[in-house]
Design an enzyme around this catalytic site. Structure first.
Site, PDB file in Angstrom:
ATOM      1  N   SER A 115       0.815  -1.212   0.000  1.00 51.98           N
ATOM      2  CA  SER A 115       0.000   0.000   0.000  1.00 51.98           C
ATOM      3  C   SER A 115       0.855   1.271   0.000  1.00 51.98           C
ATOM      4  O   SER A 115       1.570   1.534  -0.971  1.00 51.98           O
ATOM      5  CB  SER A 115      -0.948  -0.048   1.193  1.00 51.98           C
ATOM      6  OG  SER A 115      -1.908   0.984   1.139  1.00 51.98           O
TER       7      SER A 115
ATOM      8  N   ASP B 139      10.105   5.267 -10.136  1.00 49.78           N
ATOM      9  CA  ASP B 139       9.672   5.831 -11.414  1.00 49.78           C
ATOM     10  C   ASP B 139      10.332   7.176 -11.706  1.00 49.78           C
ATOM     11  O   ASP B 139      10.574   7.524 -12.868  1.00 49.78           O
ATOM     12  CB  ASP B 139       8.152   5.997 -11.426  1.00 49.78           C
ATOM     13  CG  ASP B 139       7.424   4.688 -11.661  1.00 49.78           C
ATOM     14  OD1 ASP B 139       8.099   3.641 -11.713  1.00 49.78           O
ATOM     15  OD2 ASP B 139       6.187   4.712 -11.785  1.00 49.78           O
TER      16      ASP B 139
ATOM     17  N   LYS C 246      -0.450  -4.259  -3.321  1.00 48.58           N
ATOM     18  CA  LYS C 246      -1.758  -3.705  -2.963  1.00 48.58           C
ATOM     19  C   LYS C 246      -1.877  -2.319  -3.586  1.00 48.58           C
ATOM     20  O   LYS C 246      -1.308  -1.345  -3.085  1.00 48.58           O
ATOM     21  CB  LYS C 246      -1.940  -3.609  -1.451  1.00 48.58           C
ATOM     22  CG  LYS C 246      -3.300  -3.033  -1.041  1.00 48.58           C
ATOM     23  CD  LYS C 246      -3.403  -2.851   0.459  1.00 48.58           C
ATOM     24  CE  LYS C 246      -4.767  -2.277   0.852  1.00 48.58           C
ATOM     25  NZ  LYS C 246      -5.007  -0.923   0.314  1.00 48.58           N
TER      26      LYS C 246
END
Length: 521
Positions: free
Chosen positions: A285, A296, A310
């Site tokens: 999460s 990224d 998740k």
């Protein structure tokens, strides 16, 4: 005649109700309401309507995704305490030794410390009710010690060296719950921060730790998110914001009825050093939001094993009785556009829960080549255009295999059956004063303390009396080094705090050692 008329009236009433139910059950919502009404009014025995409603809610949610859940009022309160950053109580950390509560530590400047309660004390009575020797559950003991701020609780305490019971009156207060487990300089120039969960106070705790580490010469940073199951999205966003340039995307969310919402860095970046983020299969999460943003944006190196996967966002729906639904309303996406929610079949929570076991059996925990992603889930990082994948957790940049040799079956059994923690408690209870006197500080302890052979032998012998043995000498010899380190870490925790526990234990953690290696190059 009167009895016959009464019977006819009841039958007609039932028939009338059944007809009414059929007429009104024209929509799914009405059908559900009518079903509850029919059971309440017609069922052969009395029914608990509150429980029936809860069971119905749970049943509906079980057919959705694995993370839409219902929690009763008691469960909600416990969950909120860990995330909101405080609860109201007497301010002690304790463990149960056999059937007696033993104080491990008092919270600094907390209610118990203020009245003179110390580590090693045994709380045996709460408001004239015995809690020792009566097989009272840990949950019930906690409920007796906790209570609204400003209320008083009378305790009776047994202290070593004193014959009579010591009485204390403690005024309950707000007790902080910290979401950072540890923060220290793990190597010259390298700071280390371990986040247990992302709660309401996590950002403030994190920034305080960053300031302390900078003052100690931190140039680069390790953020440890191993075993961090997540928490508040906003807390993760605020932390990542400190590392990115203005306008850099952190995460975005989008759902069927939830419009897309983008989170961008606002330009208040405060750290330019190199960053390593540690994850494992239990990082989920908000931890994955954090790791995904660093990866990224090519802002940090992710080290460890593939995270949980998740990528679902829950919104709380609260009820008047304090219970709550946490309903999935959206997916979250990393800056490159990855949804990292692992696949699931609606209503099949068992298969979802067994995913980590399947990863282990498939070799994914020990060999990166055993992890396969579909080409359709291929994405690129935003600056360096490195290939990353969606559809099942964050795959680290540097994979660290699980060491299946170090964690023997014998050690797992010793831990699971509490032989280790119980032996440690007895040792601390008998030697706390002598250890504090012998070692002037943690550094002295960490350098010079060695776990006594008698402590290790007591664990092995106790297990043996319960017919628990290693399968051979090789398993025993493999178990002992890790067991000694664990015991030393537990002793350090009980003499000082969790920070010192991790200072000892982290030196055996392969993921952390690899993170240090990455920053040392």
């Amino acid at each position: 005649m009167k009895r016959i008329l009464t019977t006819i009236a009841i039958v007609l009433s039932c028939l009338s109700m059944q007809a009414q139910l059929l007429l009104n059950a024209s929509t799914p919502r009405n059908k559900l309401n009518m079903a509850m009404m029919a059971i309440s009014n017609l069922y052969v025995e009395d029914v608990d309507e509150a429980k029936m409603a809860e069971d119905g809610i749970r049943g509906m949610l079980e057919k959705l995704d694995p993370h839409s859940t219902y929690s009763n009022a008691k469960e909600v309160k416990a969950m909120n305490e860990s995330l909101e950053g405080s609860f109201e109580g007497i301010g002690v950390q304790f463990n149960m030794m056999e059937d007696t509560l033993v104080v491990i530590q008092t919270i600094s400047n907390g209610p118990s410390q203020k009245v003179g309660i110390i580590a090693g004390d045994r709380i045996v009575m709460v408001n004239d009710t015995a809690i020792a020797g009566v097989k009272m559950s840990r949950e019930e003991i906690m409920s007796r010690l906790r209570g609204p701020k400003g209320t008083k609780v009378n305790l009776k305490i047994v202290r070593q060296g004193i014959k009579e019971l010591l009485p204390f009156t403690v005024v309950r207060d707000k007790i902080p719950v910290y979401s950072l487990d540890a923060s220290y300089m793990i190597r010259p120039g390298i700071g280390y921060i371990r986040i247990d969960n992302f709660g309401a106070t996590t950002y403030d705790e994190f920034m305080s730790a960053m300031q302390r580490l900078r003052e100690q010469g931190m140039k680069d940073l390790i953020i440890d998110l191993e075993d961090n199951g997540g928490g508040y999205l906003q807390s993760a966003v605020r932390i990542v914001n400190e590392f990115l340039d203005k306008g850099d995307m952190i995460v975005y969310t989008e759902g069927r009825r939830t419009p897309r919402h983008d989170y961008y860095a606002d330009g208040s970046k405060s750290f330019d050093g190199r960053v390593v983020v540690l994850v494992n299969e239990y990082s989920a999460s908000a931890s994955e939001i954090t790791a995904g943003a660093f990866q990224d944006q090519d802002r940090g190196t992710i080290v460890g094993r593939r995270s949980f996967g998740k990528g679902l966002v829950q919104r709380p729906v609260e009820f008047d009785d304090g219970s709550m639904i946490r309903l999935t309303i959206a997916h979250y996406y990393t800056p490159s556009g990855r949804c990292i929610q692992k696949p699931y079949t609606k209503g099949d929570k068992k298969d979802y829960a067994n995913d980590l076991d399947k990863r282990f059996k498939n070799g994914e925990m020990t060999n990166a080549d055993s992890i396969h992603f579909a080409d359709s889930l291929k994405f690129q990082t935003l600056r360096e255009k490195r290939v990353v994948y969606g559809g099942g957790g964050i795959m680290p940049d540097v994979f660290v295999p699980l060491d299946t040799v170090k964690f023997t079956k014998f050690h797992r059994q010793l831990s699971a059956k509490s032989y280790i923690i119980n032996a440690n408690m007895r040792y601390i209870d008998e030697n706390r004063k002598a250890l504090k006197k012998k070692y002037k500080d943690f550094e002295d302890f960490n350098t010079n303390f060695e776990v006594p052979a008698s402590l290790v032998n007591s664990i092995i012998e106790k297990a043996e009396t319960d017919k628990l043995k290693p399968k051979d000498d090789e398993e025993l010899n493999t178990t002992l080094p890790y067991l000694r380190t664990q015991l030393k870490a537990l002793i350090a925790r009980d003499l000082w705090d969790m920070n010192e526990y991790y200072k000892v234990f982290n030196e055996t953690n392969d993921i952390i050692k690899k993170g240090i290696e990455v920053l040392s190059q």
